[in-house]
Design a protein around this motif. Structure first.
Motif, PDB file in Angstrom:
ATOM      1  N   ARG A 110     -40.817  37.699  23.405  1.00 45.17           N
ATOM      2  CA  ARG A 110     -42.066  37.516  23.010  1.00 45.17           C
ATOM      3  C   ARG A 110     -42.833  36.352  23.874  1.00 45.17           C
ATOM      4  O   ARG A 110     -42.139  35.650  24.278  1.00 45.17           O
ATOM      5  CB  ARG A 110     -42.140  37.246  21.485  1.00 45.17           C
ATOM      6  N   GLY A 111     -43.865  36.484  24.159  1.00 42.45           N
ATOM      7  CA  GLY A 111     -44.657  35.397  24.880  1.00 42.45           C
ATOM      8  C   GLY A 111     -46.106  35.582  24.901  1.00 42.45           C
ATOM      9  O   GLY A 111     -46.672  36.197  24.028  1.00 42.45           O
ATOM     10  N   THR A 112     -46.694  34.739  25.658  1.00 46.83           N
ATOM     11  CA  THR A 112     -48.186  34.661  25.910  1.00 46.83           C
ATOM     12  C   THR A 112     -48.485  34.965  27.353  1.00 46.83           C
ATOM     13  O   THR A 112     -47.897  34.811  28.162  1.00 46.83           O
ATOM     14  CB  THR A 112     -48.641  33.513  25.413  1.00 46.83           C
ATOM     15  N   PHE A 113     -49.738  35.494  27.442  1.00 46.96           N
ATOM     16  CA  PHE A 113     -50.488  35.818  28.757  1.00 46.96           C
ATOM     17  C   PHE A 113     -51.880  35.673  28.800  1.00 46.96           C
ATOM     18  O   PHE A 113     -52.547  35.956  27.736  1.00 46.96           O
ATOM     19  CB  PHE A 113     -50.083  37.214  28.882  1.00 46.96           C
ATOM     20  N   THR A 114     -52.357  35.146  29.876  1.00 44.75           N
ATOM     21  CA  THR A 114     -53.780  35.075  30.102  1.00 44.75           C
ATOM     22  C   THR A 114     -54.193  35.647  31.462  1.00 44.75           C
ATOM     23  O   THR A 114     -53.861  35.046  32.641  1.00 44.75           O
ATOM     24  CB  THR A 114     -54.311  33.378  30.200  1.00 44.75           C
ATOM     25  N   PRO A 115     -54.764  36.723  31.322  1.00 44.91           N
ATOM     26  CA  PRO A 115     -55.288  37.602  32.498  1.00 44.91           C
ATOM     27  C   PRO A 115     -56.114  36.454  33.415  1.00 44.91           C
ATOM     28  O   PRO A 115     -56.727  35.707  33.089  1.00 44.91           O
ATOM     29  CB  PRO A 115     -56.109  38.545  32.081  1.00 44.91           C
ATOM     30  N   PRO A 116     -55.834  36.451  34.828  1.00 42.88           N
ATOM     31  CA  PRO A 116     -56.940  35.781  35.622  1.00 42.88           C
ATOM     32  C   PRO A 116     -58.491  35.737  35.427  1.00 42.88           C
ATOM     33  O   PRO A 116     -58.954  34.957  35.585  1.00 42.88           O
ATOM     34  CB  PRO A 116     -56.357  36.198  37.179  1.00 42.88           C
ATOM     35  N   GLU A 117     -58.802  37.035  35.263  1.00 48.84           N
ATOM     36  CA  GLU A 117     -60.198  37.363  34.618  1.00 48.84           C
ATOM     37  C   GLU A 117     -60.859  36.384  33.707  1.00 48.84           C
ATOM     38  O   GLU A 117     -61.984  36.408  33.339  1.00 48.84           O
ATOM     39  CB  GLU A 117     -60.420  38.740  34.708  1.00 48.84           C
ATOM     40  N   ILE A 118     -59.909  36.104  32.719  1.00 46.79           N
ATOM     41  CA  ILE A 118     -60.386  35.395  31.554  1.00 46.79           C
ATOM     42  C   ILE A 118     -60.222  33.862  31.790  1.00 46.79           C
ATOM     43  O   ILE A 118     -59.086  33.612  32.210  1.00 46.79           O
ATOM     44  CB  ILE A 118     -59.511  35.864  30.345  1.00 46.79           C
ATOM     45  N   SER A 120     -59.133  30.505  31.591  1.00 48.76           N
ATOM     46  CA  SER A 120     -57.784  30.053  30.818  1.00 48.76           C
ATOM     47  C   SER A 120     -58.201  28.821  29.869  1.00 48.76           C
ATOM     48  O   SER A 120     -57.991  27.559  30.307  1.00 48.76           O
ATOM     49  CB  SER A 120     -56.939  29.449  31.793  1.00 48.76           C
ATOM     50  N   THR A 121     -58.587  29.045  28.760  1.00 44.32           N
ATOM     51  CA  THR A 121     -58.867  27.895  28.012  1.00 44.32           C
ATOM     52  C   THR A 121     -58.253  28.213  26.327  1.00 44.32           C
ATOM     53  O   THR A 121     -57.757  29.417  26.272  1.00 44.32           O
ATOM     54  CB  THR A 121     -60.333  27.631  27.505  1.00 44.32           C
ATOM     55  N   LYS A 122     -57.864  27.112  25.605  1.00 41.33           N
ATOM     56  CA  LYS A 122     -57.221  27.214  24.443  1.00 41.33           C
ATOM     57  C   LYS A 122     -57.541  28.374  23.696  1.00 41.33           C
ATOM     58  O   LYS A 122     -58.893  28.403  23.248  1.00 41.33           O
ATOM     59  CB  LYS A 122     -57.144  25.905  23.696  1.00 41.33           C
ATOM     60  N   GLY A 123     -56.727  29.158  23.217  1.00 39.55           N
ATOM     61  CA  GLY A 123     -57.504  30.542  22.118  1.00 39.55           C
ATOM     62  C   GLY A 123     -57.730  31.604  22.979  1.00 39.55           C
ATOM     63  O   GLY A 123     -57.980  32.567  22.261  1.00 39.55           O
ATOM     64  N   ASN A 124     -57.637  31.645  24.285  1.00 37.21           N
ATOM     65  CA  ASN A 124     -57.955  32.851  25.104  1.00 37.21           C
ATOM     66  C   ASN A 124     -56.601  33.593  25.305  1.00 37.21           C
ATOM     67  O   ASN A 124     -56.794  34.599  26.146  1.00 37.21           O
ATOM     68  CB  ASN A 124     -58.926  32.348  26.470  1.00 37.21           C
ATOM     69  N   SER A 125     -55.466  33.028  25.401  1.00 36.14           N
ATOM     70  CA  SER A 125     -54.202  33.788  25.668  1.00 36.14           C
ATOM     71  C   SER A 125     -54.074  34.757  24.712  1.00 36.14           C
ATOM     72  O   SER A 125     -54.380  34.787  23.420  1.00 36.14           O
ATOM     73  CB  SER A 125     -53.044  32.606  25.832  1.00 36.14           C
ATOM     74  N   TRP A 126     -53.298  35.771  25.112  1.00 39.04           N
ATOM     75  CA  TRP A 126     -52.946  36.771  24.257  1.00 39.04           C
ATOM     76  C   TRP A 126     -51.283  36.810  23.908  1.00 39.04           C
ATOM     77  O   TRP A 126     -50.542  36.295  24.560  1.00 39.04           O
ATOM     78  CB  TRP A 126     -52.979  38.229  24.893  1.00 39.04           C
ATOM     79  N   ASP A 127     -50.979  37.152  22.653  1.00 38.81           N
ATOM     80  CA  ASP A 127     -49.633  37.090  22.281  1.00 38.81           C
ATOM     81  C   ASP A 127     -49.338  38.233  22.455  1.00 38.81           C
ATOM     82  O   ASP A 127     -49.720  39.081  21.982  1.00 38.81           O
ATOM     83  CB  ASP A 127     -49.791  36.737  20.653  1.00 38.81           C
TER      84      ASP A 127
END
Length: 297
Positions: A110-118, A120-127
Protein backbone atom coordinates in the motif's frame (compact mmCIF):
# COMPACT_ATOMS: atom_id res chain seq x y z
CA UNK A 1 -19.26 -5.38 -17.62
CA UNK A 2 -20.87 -8.79 -17.01
CA UNK A 3 -17.97 -10.16 -14.96
CA UNK A 4 -17.91 -7.10 -12.71
CA UNK A 5 -21.64 -7.34 -12.03
CA UNK A 6 -21.29 -11.06 -11.28
CA UNK A 7 -18.28 -10.48 -9.03
CA UNK A 8 -20.09 -7.63 -7.25
CA UNK A 9 -22.86 -10.01 -6.27
CA UNK A 10 -20.37 -12.55 -4.92
CA UNK A 11 -18.05 -10.05 -3.21
CA UNK A 12 -20.94 -8.28 -1.49
CA UNK A 13 -21.82 -11.53 0.30
CA UNK A 14 -18.28 -12.26 1.55
CA UNK A 15 -17.85 -10.95 5.10
CA UNK A 16 -14.77 -9.50 6.76
CA UNK A 17 -14.71 -12.41 9.21
CA UNK A 18 -14.61 -14.88 6.32
CA UNK A 19 -11.63 -13.03 4.79
CA UNK A 20 -9.61 -13.04 8.02
CA UNK A 21 -10.23 -16.68 8.91
CA UNK A 22 -7.38 -18.18 10.92
CA UNK A 23 -5.92 -21.52 9.84
CA UNK A 24 -5.78 -22.85 13.38
CA UNK A 25 -8.79 -21.50 15.25
CA UNK A 26 -11.30 -20.79 12.49
CA UNK A 27 -11.77 -17.04 12.94
CA UNK A 28 -9.67 -14.27 14.44
CA UNK A 29 -11.24 -12.54 17.39
CA UNK A 30 -11.70 -8.75 17.34
CA UNK A 31 -8.90 -8.29 19.87
CA UNK A 32 -6.52 -10.40 17.79
CA UNK A 33 -7.33 -8.37 14.69
CA UNK A 34 -6.70 -5.06 16.48
CA UNK A 35 -3.37 -6.34 17.79
CA UNK A 36 -2.46 -7.68 14.34
CA UNK A 37 -2.99 -4.33 12.66
CA UNK A 38 -1.38 -2.12 15.33
CA UNK A 39 1.42 -4.25 16.76
CA UNK A 40 5.05 -3.42 16.04
CA UNK A 41 5.71 -6.88 14.58
CA UNK A 42 3.51 -6.20 11.55
CA UNK A 43 0.49 -8.21 10.46
CA UNK A 44 -0.25 -11.84 9.69
CA UNK A 45 -2.85 -10.68 7.15
CA UNK A 46 -2.09 -9.91 3.52
CA UNK A 47 -2.37 -6.11 3.21
CA UNK A 48 -3.84 -6.20 6.70
CA UNK A 49 -7.10 -7.64 5.35
CA UNK A 50 -6.76 -11.25 4.15
CA UNK A 51 -5.61 -14.47 5.80
CA UNK A 52 -4.35 -17.46 3.78
CA UNK A 53 -7.57 -19.29 4.49
CA UNK A 54 -9.60 -16.16 3.69
CA UNK A 55 -7.94 -15.76 0.29
CA UNK A 56 -8.62 -19.38 -0.62
CA UNK A 57 -12.22 -19.01 0.57
CA UNK A 58 -12.70 -15.96 -1.70
CA UNK A 59 -11.06 -17.67 -4.70
CA UNK A 60 -13.36 -20.65 -4.21
CA UNK A 61 -16.43 -18.42 -3.97
CA UNK A 62 -15.42 -16.65 -7.18
CA UNK A 63 -15.08 -20.00 -8.94
CA UNK A 64 -11.37 -19.56 -9.70
CA UNK A 65 -10.08 -22.49 -7.65
CA UNK A 66 -12.32 -24.88 -9.57
CA UNK A 67 -11.05 -23.47 -12.87
CA UNK A 68 -7.44 -23.97 -11.76
CA UNK A 69 -8.17 -27.53 -10.63
CA UNK A 70 -9.83 -28.37 -13.96
CA UNK A 71 -6.44 -27.69 -15.55
CA UNK A 72 -4.98 -30.57 -13.54
CA UNK A 73 -3.57 -28.35 -10.81
CA UNK A 74 -5.58 -29.99 -8.05
CA UNK A 75 -3.16 -30.48 -5.16
CA UNK A 76 -2.67 -26.85 -4.14
CA UNK A 77 -0.93 -25.21 -1.20
CA UNK A 78 -0.52 -21.60 -0.12
CA UNK A 79 2.49 -19.67 1.10
CA UNK A 80 2.19 -16.13 2.43
CA UNK A 81 4.89 -13.80 3.78
CA UNK A 82 3.81 -10.59 5.52
CA UNK A 83 6.98 -10.12 7.58
CA UNK A 84 7.93 -7.01 5.60
CA UNK A 85 5.61 -4.17 6.68
CA UNK A 86 5.45 -2.59 3.24
CA UNK A 87 5.67 -5.59 0.91
CA UNK A 88 3.47 -8.66 1.18
CA UNK A 89 3.93 -11.89 -0.79
CA UNK A 90 1.35 -14.53 -1.76
CA UNK A 91 2.16 -17.77 -3.60
CA UNK A 92 0.03 -20.64 -4.81
CA UNK A 93 1.81 -23.95 -5.49
CA UNK A 94 0.82 -27.14 -7.25
CA UNK A 95 2.34 -30.11 -5.44
CA UNK A 96 3.34 -32.97 -7.73
CA UNK A 97 5.88 -35.78 -7.26
CA UNK A 98 7.34 -34.13 -4.19
CA UNK A 99 7.91 -30.81 -5.98
CA UNK A 100 6.22 -27.46 -5.41
CA UNK A 101 5.45 -25.91 -8.78
CA UNK A 102 4.67 -22.21 -8.72
CA UNK A 103 1.20 -21.47 -10.11
CA UNK A 104 0.65 -17.89 -8.94
CA UNK A 105 2.82 -15.27 -7.29
CA UNK A 106 1.69 -11.84 -6.16
CA UNK A 107 3.64 -9.09 -4.40
CA UNK A 108 1.69 -6.03 -3.26
CA UNK A 109 1.97 -3.06 -0.95
CA UNK A 110 0.00 0.00 0.00
CA UNK A 111 1.32 3.46 -0.79
CA UNK A 112 0.63 6.93 -2.12
CA UNK A 113 1.18 8.39 -5.56
CA UNK A 114 0.99 11.86 -7.07
CA UNK A 115 0.89 12.03 -10.89
CA UNK A 116 3.28 14.62 -12.38
CA UNK A 117 0.31 16.30 -14.06
CA UNK A 118 -1.28 17.05 -10.70
CA UNK A 119 0.25 19.82 -8.60
CA UNK A 120 2.05 18.16 -5.72
CA UNK A 121 0.36 19.78 -2.74
CA UNK A 122 -0.94 18.27 0.46
CA UNK A 123 -4.17 16.41 -0.11
CA UNK A 124 -3.61 15.77 -3.81
CA UNK A 125 -1.85 12.42 -3.47
CA UNK A 126 -3.75 9.22 -4.15
CA UNK A 127 -3.93 6.33 -1.72
CA UNK A 128 -3.21 3.24 -3.80
CA UNK A 129 -2.48 -0.47 -3.80
CA UNK A 130 0.71 -1.24 -5.73
CA UNK A 131 1.14 -4.52 -7.60
CA UNK A 132 4.91 -4.96 -7.63
CA UNK A 133 4.84 -8.42 -9.19
CA UNK A 134 2.20 -10.69 -10.70
CA UNK A 135 2.80 -14.09 -12.28
CA UNK A 136 0.27 -16.75 -13.31
CA UNK A 137 1.46 -19.93 -15.01
CA UNK A 138 0.56 -23.55 -15.72
CA UNK A 139 3.59 -25.84 -15.68
CA UNK A 140 1.46 -28.73 -16.97
CA UNK A 141 0.53 -26.94 -20.20
CA UNK A 142 2.51 -26.62 -23.43
CA UNK A 143 2.89 -23.67 -25.76
CA UNK A 144 0.96 -24.10 -28.99
CA UNK A 145 -0.12 -22.19 -32.07
CA UNK A 146 -3.21 -21.09 -30.13
CA UNK A 147 -1.17 -20.20 -27.04
CA UNK A 148 2.32 -19.21 -28.26
CA UNK A 149 5.16 -18.23 -26.00
CA UNK A 150 5.46 -14.53 -25.17
CA UNK A 151 8.72 -12.75 -24.30
CA UNK A 152 9.93 -13.46 -20.73
CA UNK A 153 7.47 -16.36 -20.42
CA UNK A 154 8.71 -19.76 -19.23
CA UNK A 155 5.34 -21.53 -19.06
CA UNK A 156 1.91 -20.89 -20.57
CA UNK A 157 -0.39 -18.71 -18.50
CA UNK A 158 -3.45 -19.84 -16.56
CA UNK A 159 -5.88 -17.95 -18.75
CA UNK A 160 -7.11 -16.07 -15.68
CA UNK A 161 -5.37 -12.71 -16.10
CA UNK A 162 -8.57 -10.70 -16.58
CA UNK A 163 -10.12 -12.34 -13.54
CA UNK A 164 -7.03 -11.40 -11.51
CA UNK A 165 -7.35 -7.78 -12.61
CA UNK A 166 -11.01 -7.83 -11.65
CA UNK A 167 -10.03 -9.04 -8.18
CA UNK A 168 -7.60 -6.11 -7.91
CA UNK A 169 -10.51 -3.75 -8.55
CA UNK A 170 -12.51 -5.19 -5.65
CA UNK A 171 -9.43 -5.23 -3.41
CA UNK A 172 -8.97 -1.51 -4.11
CA UNK A 173 -12.63 -0.84 -3.41
CA UNK A 174 -12.57 -2.84 -0.19
CA UNK A 175 -9.43 -1.02 0.98
CA UNK A 176 -11.11 2.30 0.09
CA UNK A 177 -8.14 3.20 -2.09
CA UNK A 178 -8.12 5.55 -5.07
CA UNK A 179 -6.78 2.87 -7.37
CA UNK A 180 -4.47 -0.05 -8.04
CA UNK A 181 -1.13 0.73 -9.68
CA UNK A 182 0.95 -1.63 -11.82
CA UNK A 183 4.04 -1.13 -13.99
CA UNK A 184 4.11 -3.52 -16.98
CA UNK A 185 7.60 -4.70 -17.94
CA UNK A 186 6.65 -5.56 -21.52
CA UNK A 187 4.27 -4.72 -24.36
CA UNK A 188 2.46 -8.02 -23.83
CA UNK A 189 1.86 -7.27 -20.15
CA UNK A 190 0.64 -3.75 -20.96
CA UNK A 191 -1.81 -5.15 -23.52
CA UNK A 192 -3.15 -7.67 -21.02
CA UNK A 193 -3.56 -5.01 -18.33
CA UNK A 194 -5.08 -2.45 -20.73
CA UNK A 195 -8.51 -4.06 -20.42
CA UNK A 196 -8.76 -2.62 -16.90
CA UNK A 197 -5.78 -0.27 -16.46
CA UNK A 198 -4.76 2.93 -18.25
CA UNK A 199 -1.41 4.72 -18.36
CA UNK A 200 -1.26 7.75 -16.09
CA UNK A 201 0.77 9.54 -18.76
CA UNK A 202 -1.70 10.45 -21.53
CA UNK A 203 1.07 10.26 -24.14
CA UNK A 204 1.80 6.65 -23.14
CA UNK A 205 -1.93 5.93 -23.26
CA UNK A 206 -2.04 7.37 -26.77
CA UNK A 207 0.73 4.95 -27.72
CA UNK A 208 -1.24 2.15 -26.04
CA UNK A 209 -4.16 2.92 -28.34
CA UNK A 210 -1.83 2.53 -31.32
CA UNK A 211 -0.54 -0.80 -29.96
CA UNK A 212 -4.13 -2.00 -29.55
CA UNK A 213 -4.80 -1.15 -33.20
CA UNK A 214 -1.64 -2.99 -34.26
CA UNK A 215 -2.84 -6.07 -32.32
CA UNK A 216 -6.00 -6.08 -34.44
CA UNK A 217 -3.80 -6.61 -37.51
CA UNK A 218 -1.33 -9.05 -35.93
CA UNK A 219 -1.41 -11.45 -32.98
CA UNK A 220 -0.30 -10.25 -29.57
CA UNK A 221 2.65 -12.66 -29.74
CA UNK A 222 3.84 -11.25 -33.08
CA UNK A 223 3.60 -7.67 -31.81
CA UNK A 224 5.32 -8.54 -28.52
CA UNK A 225 8.23 -10.34 -30.20
CA UNK A 226 8.56 -7.64 -32.86
CA UNK A 227 8.90 -5.00 -30.15
CA UNK A 228 11.31 -7.18 -28.20
CA UNK A 229 13.50 -7.61 -31.30
CA UNK A 230 13.35 -3.98 -32.44
CA UNK A 231 11.06 -4.52 -35.43
CA UNK A 232 8.35 -1.96 -34.58
CA UNK A 233 8.35 1.36 -36.44
CA UNK A 234 6.43 4.52 -35.46
CA UNK A 235 5.13 7.07 -37.95
CA UNK A 236 7.00 9.90 -36.24
CA UNK A 237 9.51 8.16 -33.98
CA UNK A 238 10.98 5.74 -36.53
CA UNK A 239 12.26 2.48 -35.04
CA UNK A 240 10.87 2.11 -31.54
CA UNK A 241 13.26 1.77 -28.63
CA UNK A 242 13.05 -1.02 -26.07
CA UNK A 243 9.92 -0.99 -23.95
CA UNK A 244 10.09 1.57 -21.12
CA UNK A 245 8.01 0.62 -18.07
CA UNK A 246 5.53 3.26 -16.88
CA UNK A 247 2.70 3.44 -14.36
CA UNK A 248 -0.77 2.16 -15.22
CA UNK A 249 -3.70 2.67 -12.87
CA UNK A 250 -7.00 0.91 -12.34
CA UNK A 251 -9.20 3.70 -10.89
CA UNK A 252 -11.44 2.78 -7.96
CA UNK A 253 -12.46 6.21 -6.63
CA UNK A 254 -14.21 9.28 -7.99
CA UNK A 255 -11.00 11.34 -8.04
CA UNK A 256 -9.04 8.86 -10.17
CA UNK A 257 -11.97 8.17 -12.48
CA UNK A 258 -12.35 11.94 -12.90
CA UNK A 259 -8.67 12.20 -13.87
CA UNK A 260 -9.02 9.71 -16.75
CA UNK A 261 -12.32 11.21 -17.89
CA UNK A 262 -11.01 14.78 -17.87
CA UNK A 263 -11.00 16.76 -21.11
CA UNK A 264 -7.28 17.47 -20.66
CA UNK A 265 -6.32 13.78 -20.34
CA UNK A 266 -8.56 12.53 -23.16
CA UNK A 267 -7.45 15.37 -25.42
CA UNK A 268 -3.77 14.55 -25.01
CA UNK A 269 -4.44 10.86 -25.63
CA UNK A 270 -6.31 11.64 -28.81
CA UNK A 271 -3.55 13.99 -29.96
CA UNK A 272 -0.79 11.42 -29.42
CA UNK A 273 -2.52 8.39 -30.98
CA UNK A 274 -2.36 9.33 -34.70
CA UNK A 275 1.21 10.63 -34.36
CA UNK A 276 2.37 7.27 -33.01
CA UNK A 277 0.96 5.11 -35.79
CA UNK A 278 2.79 1.80 -35.48
CA UNK A 279 3.64 -0.99 -37.87
CA UNK A 280 5.81 -4.09 -37.92
CA UNK A 281 8.77 -3.84 -40.29
CA UNK A 282 7.88 -5.42 -43.67
CA UNK A 283 9.10 -9.00 -43.96
CA UNK A 284 9.35 -9.62 -40.21
CA UNK A 285 7.54 -12.66 -38.86
CA UNK A 286 8.40 -14.51 -35.69
CA UNK A 287 8.41 -18.28 -36.02
CA UNK A 288 6.15 -19.23 -33.13
CA UNK A 289 6.48 -23.00 -33.01
CA UNK A 290 4.96 -25.06 -30.22
CA UNK A 291 7.32 -25.69 -27.35
CA UNK A 292 7.14 -28.72 -25.06
CA UNK A 293 6.28 -28.76 -21.41
CA UNK A 294 8.42 -26.50 -19.24
CA UNK A 295 8.35 -27.16 -15.52
CA UNK A 296 9.60 -24.94 -12.71
CA UNK A 297 10.36 -25.88 -9.15
Amino acid sequence: MKRRRRYRNIVSHITTLELIQSDDSGLLMDGDLFSDLTGGRGTDLFLGQYSERGIMFALKKLGLLDRVKRKGLDNLSVFMDTSRPFQHLFRLHHNEDGKHHLVAELVMRRGTFTPPEIKSTKGNSWDILVVEWLMLQNHLASFSSRSPQLPHQDCPGLGLAQEALEIFYWMGRRARCDGVLIIPNSVAAAMIYSGEFAFLDPCRQGMMKSIQKLCKQHSLAQVAWAWEEGKIVGKKEGKMDKWKPAEMLLPTSRSTKKYFRSRSYRGRVKKKEPVTKLQIEPGYEKGLHPIGRLATD
